[in-house]
Design a protein around this motif. Sequence first.
Motif, mmCIF file in Angstrom:
data_model
loop_
_atom_site.group_PDB
_atom_site.id
_atom_site.type_symbol
_atom_site.label_atom_id
_atom_site.label_comp_id
_atom_site.label_asym_id
_atom_site.label_seq_id
_atom_site.Cartn_x
_atom_site.Cartn_y
_atom_site.Cartn_z
ATOM 1 N N GLY A 112 -87.840 -68.888 10.312
ATOM 2 C CA GLY A 112 -88.130 -67.597 9.705
ATOM 3 C C GLY A 112 -89.519 -67.501 9.090
ATOM 4 N N GLN A 113 -90.167 -68.635 8.817
ATOM 5 C CA GLN A 113 -91.512 -68.592 8.243
ATOM 6 C C GLN A 113 -92.550 -68.143 9.265
ATOM 7 O OE1 GLN A 113 -91.495 -72.593 6.122
ATOM 8 N NE2 GLN A 113 -92.955 -71.431 4.911
ATOM 9 N N ILE A 114 -92.362 -68.523 10.529
ATOM 10 C CA ILE A 114 -93.249 -68.080 11.599
ATOM 11 C C ILE A 114 -92.454 -67.088 12.436
ATOM 12 C CG2 ILE A 114 -94.577 -68.788 13.618
ATOM 13 C CD1 ILE A 114 -95.015 -71.469 12.278
ATOM 14 N N ASP A 115 -93.014 -65.919 12.662
ATOM 15 C CA ASP A 115 -92.291 -64.832 13.332
ATOM 16 C C ASP A 115 -92.325 -64.994 14.850
ATOM 17 O OD1 ASP A 115 -90.971 -62.471 13.845
ATOM 18 O OD2 ASP A 115 -92.736 -61.217 13.538
ATOM 19 N N PHE A 116 -91.141 -65.271 15.432
ATOM 20 C CA PHE A 116 -90.993 -65.349 16.886
ATOM 21 C C PHE A 116 -90.137 -64.200 17.421
ATOM 22 C CE2 PHE A 116 -91.624 -69.927 15.865
ATOM 23 C CZ PHE A 116 -92.746 -70.155 16.642
ATOM 24 N N THR A 117 -89.793 -63.201 16.596
ATOM 25 C CA THR A 117 -88.866 -62.151 17.009
ATOM 26 C C THR A 117 -89.372 -61.321 18.174
ATOM 27 O OG1 THR A 117 -89.731 -60.713 15.262
ATOM 28 C CG2 THR A 117 -87.725 -61.961 14.760
ATOM 29 N N GLN A 177 -85.949 -69.825 15.992
ATOM 30 C CA GLN A 177 -86.299 -71.185 15.624
ATOM 31 C C GLN A 177 -85.032 -71.867 15.128
ATOM 32 O OE1 GLN A 177 -89.727 -71.334 13.052
ATOM 33 N NE2 GLN A 177 -89.247 -73.410 12.385
ATOM 34 N N GLU A 235 -100.496 -71.409 10.471
ATOM 35 C CA GLU A 235 -99.312 -70.751 11.034
ATOM 36 C C GLU A 235 -99.641 -70.027 12.334
ATOM 37 O OE1 GLU A 235 -100.307 -70.532 7.908
ATOM 38 O OE2 GLU A 235 -98.630 -71.078 6.609
ATOM 39 N N ARG A 288 -97.984 -70.936 15.994
ATOM 40 C CA ARG A 288 -97.229 -69.941 16.768
ATOM 41 C C ARG A 288 -97.775 -69.862 18.187
ATOM 42 N NH1 ARG A 288 -96.961 -64.760 18.530
ATOM 43 N NH2 ARG A 288 -94.997 -63.673 18.197
#
Length: 174
Positions: free
Chosen positions: A22-27, A33, A118, A122
């Motif tokens: 949730g700290q790095i946005d992959f949505t 993650q 970050e 990503r």
Amino acid sequence: MFLSIKEMELRKIRFDETFQPGQIDFTGEDLAQASPLRVTGSAELLAHTGGEVRVQGKYTVELTAECDRCLAQARFPLDTGFDLFYRPMTDIARDEEVEIDEGETEIGFYAGAGMELEDIRREQVLLALPMQRVCSEDCKGICPVCGKNRNETPCDCKVEGVDGRWGALRNLGL
């Protein structure tokens, strides 16, 4: 973590960071993650290069995504290294078209006083994922007739090889 150019002028920056899910946005990439992303390495300003930065290290993480064939959840464990080079954004020619060689295609650019770790992470994670995300190499996918997952339930559906409407094109005699 911010990788400051001013700090790199004094010394090499070493990092050992863990990014929780949730700290790095992959949505936007339809990824989740599944484990913490751990990254270790260093960043240094290269001497006599006009501000070129080298960031190197390794990372581990496990991501999940839908299988492209059967739509079940697939796991993608990543454990890989990286060796990246960045130049100041001011090095980009703005008014004219410039030819670059193959080596220059591997160089990124940064603006301002540095870059965020970050953002680098990503980008590297997304580049390390396979183009076709499948749960296994022998995934049978979904039946195009009944819609069942062929890995879970065999079906007796027959798929016609050719759509008969294409035959009309052959009769045109072009």
